[in-house]
Design an enzyme around this catalytic site. Structure first.
Site, PDB file in Angstrom:
ATOM      1  CD  GLU A   1      -3.136   0.904   2.159  1.00  8.68           C
ATOM      2  OE1 GLU A   1      -2.778   0.968   3.342  1.00  8.68           O
ATOM      3  OE2 GLU A   1      -4.320   0.753   1.826  1.00  8.68           O
TER       4      GLU A   1
ATOM      5  CE  LYS B   1     -11.286   2.927   1.620  1.00 17.97           C
ATOM      6  NZ  LYS B   1     -10.518   3.889   2.451  1.00 17.97           N
TER       7      LYS B   1
ATOM      8  CG  HIS C   1       5.884 -29.120   4.598  1.00 17.06           C
ATOM      9  ND1 HIS C   1       6.523 -30.340   4.521  1.00 17.06           N
ATOM     10  CD2 HIS C   1       6.426 -28.497   5.679  1.00 17.06           C
ATOM     11  CE1 HIS C   1       7.377 -30.465   5.533  1.00 17.06           C
ATOM     12  NE2 HIS C   1       7.335 -29.362   6.251  1.00 17.06           N
TER      13      HIS C   1
HETATM   14  O1  LIG Z   1      -8.059   3.418  10.210  1.00 13.23           O
HETATM   15  P1  LIG Z   1      -9.044   3.615   9.106  1.00 13.23           P
HETATM   16  O2  LIG Z   1      -9.211   5.048   8.709  1.00 13.23           O
HETATM   17  O3  LIG Z   1     -10.350   2.937   9.400  1.00 13.23           O
HETATM   18  O4  LIG Z   1      -8.426   2.911   7.786  1.00 13.23           O
HETATM   19  C1  LIG Z   1      -8.267   1.514   7.776  1.00 13.23           C
HETATM   20  C2  LIG Z   1      -7.409   1.157   6.587  1.00 13.23           C
HETATM   21  O5  LIG Z   1      -8.006   1.599   5.359  1.00 13.23           O
HETATM   22  C3  LIG Z   1      -7.015   2.252   4.555  1.00 13.23           C
HETATM   23  O6  LIG Z   1      -7.134   3.635   4.731  1.00 13.23           O
HETATM   24  C4  LIG Z   1      -7.195   1.912   3.100  1.00 13.23           C
HETATM   25  O7  LIG Z   1      -8.519   2.087   2.756  1.00 13.23           O
HETATM   26  C5  LIG Z   1      -5.694   1.770   5.108  1.00 13.23           C
HETATM   27  O8  LIG Z   1      -4.609   2.577   4.741  1.00 13.23           O
HETATM   28  C6  LIG Z   1      -6.004   1.802   6.568  1.00 13.23           C
HETATM   29  O9  LIG Z   1      -5.061   1.073   7.345  1.00 13.23           O
END
Ligand SMILES: O=P(O)(O)OC[C@H]1O[C@](O)(CO)[C@@H](O)[C@@H]1O
EC number: 5.3.1.9
Length: 421
Positions: free
Chosen positions: A267, A407, A293
């Site tokens: 990421e 999202k 394995h």
């Molecule tokens: O802590 P938050 O804002 O819920 O984000 C959770 C995760 O989602 C992300 O923002 C990616 O969508 C990650 O970088 C992060 O660790």
């Protein structure tokens, strides 16, 4: 103690020396941003934040009744605490992670918990993550239904200091809340309250964890020859033409660490660079000896397209002697009287040699032992490695624009207003 072994990469020491100026320049460029709050480099300072640690410890001591700790969070809000709690929980407190949205396990969990003995920790930097909000709706309602007005004592929030739905909820309901510093991103937050709060309930030695992380900070600022994070960043850089980097851990207690590294590496570094080029290598999680394995077959005879990192403990906190058993002399006689850790070390060494013999590019990070100090050092070391690579690969290692479309499409599919149909 963390020790780098590159005995099967004979070209590395010379190449490292030749690239010294490039590496020092990358470090200078990174450190020049340290004062800028937008730079998301706050993770460098977390090991020094003893005030937060004191506040977390006080909160832990004020809540001795907790028998079940339920963490609601995903990605960097869950992977770090999960990796460390799995390795170091000696407390007897049971931990549960709702870092998914599959109903059956959540229902099974709810049916098995006693709300009076359960502490729910909702963790979200943004306060907008669908999976975490969905879990919070379920568990907040469950606490209210079972505990009435006492529910507030059973919910603690870890989130942005000022913004987001979780901070607003904490202020509206007067809930206990801990802050993720604004300049600390999710996948770099394990040494913030994201990790420290759960781990305080797991009874982990947090001073040792932060002390190890301070050691990584010291080495990241050291001259080239002692600079372990620049060395492993350069190993990744030197092999960036190989599309895969395998992260193989020889420790059952650290079995969730590869998943944490996959998020940190992929990421942070799987990005478009300034010219729009697609950049990055794919981190593949692996576990020893389980993958001897499984994936090792591919590593040995499949494509030579991998940089493989082995993480191997050199010592055990305690060992287990293998007894003689009559009737098994033939097949197991060579094990009689040996320690189980001796077998682990022999298998790690054998795998290291076998992967090198296959022609894969492989190096090892040796941990003196799987302890809070050594693992704290390793975690912070890997964060420095990732940050240095962001400079070398000219990408922003601290954002994640690529995850946003999924999202938005989810919101549209669920009919969220303002996201189309
Ligand atoms: O802590 P938050 O804002 O819920 O984000 C959770 C995760 O989602 C992300 O923002 C990616 O969508 C990650 O970088 C992060 O660790």
């Amino acid at each position: 103690m963390l020790r780098l072994d590159t005995r099967f990469l004979p070209d590395f020491p010379q190449a490292f020396k030749e690239h010294g100026p490039l590496l020092l320049q990358a470090r200078e460029a990174l450190l020049a941003k340290r004062k800028d709050p937008q730079s998301m480099l706050g993770w460098m300072d977390l090991p020094e934040d003893t005030e937060t640690l004191r506040r977390i410890r006080r909160y832990r001591e004020a809540n001795p009744w907790v028998e079940d700790f339920v963490l609601l969070g995903i990605g960097g809000s869950a992977l770090g605490p999960k990796a460390l709690e799995s390795a170091f929980n000696e407390s007897g407190v049971r931990f549960h992670y709702v870092d998914h949205v599959e109903p059956e396990p959540v229902l099974r969990l709810l049916r098995g918990l006693d709300p009076r003995k359960t502490l729910v920790n909702a963790v979200s930097k943004s306060g907008a993550t669908a999976e975490t909000l969905a879990a919070l709706l379920v568990f907040l309602n469950w606490l209210r239904e079972n505990l009435g007005e006492d529910w507030r004592r059973h919910l603690v929030l870890t989130t942005d200091p000022r913004r987001g739905a979780l901070r607003a909820l904490a202020e509206k309901e007067g809930l206990e809340a801990f802050s993720i510093p604004e300049n600390v991103g999710g996948r770099f937050s394990v040494l913030s309250p994201v990790g420290l709060l759960p781990l305080a309930f797991a009874g982990m030695d947090l001073e040792a964890l932060l002390m190890g992380a301070r050691k990584a900070n010291e080495l990241a600022l050291a001259p080239l020859e002692e600079n372990l994070p620049l060395k492993t960043a350069f190993l990744q850089h030197l092999h960036r033409h190989l599309p895969i980097t395998v992260f193989m851990v020889y420790s059952e207690r650290l079995k969730y660490l590869p998943a944490w590294f996959v998020q940190l590496h992929d990421e942070s570094l799987g990005k478009r660079d300034g010219e729009g080029n697609r950049v990055g290598t794919t981190a593949v999680p692996a576990l020893g000896p389980q993958d001897q394995h499984a994936q090792v077959q591919l590593f040995r005879e499949g494509p030579l397209d991998k940089l493989i990192v082995l993480v191997v403990p050199e010592g055990a906190m305690e060992d287990l002697l293998l007894p003689q058993v009559e009737g098994l002399e033939g097949e197991a006689g060579y094990l009689f009287g040996k320690g189980l850790f001796q077998l682990l070390k022999a298998e790690a060494e054998a795998t290291y040699q076998a992967l090198a013999e296959a022609g894969q590019r492989v190096y090892t990070l040796y941990l003196s032992e799987v302890s809070p100090y050594a693992v704290g050092w390793l975690l912070q070391h890997l964060m420095w490695q990732t940050a240095f690579l962001g400079e070398l690969w000219r990408v922003n290692a601290f954002d994640q624009p690529g995850v946003e479309l999924g999202k938005r499409l989810t919101f549209a599919l669920l009919g969220r207003p303002g996201y189309g149909s």
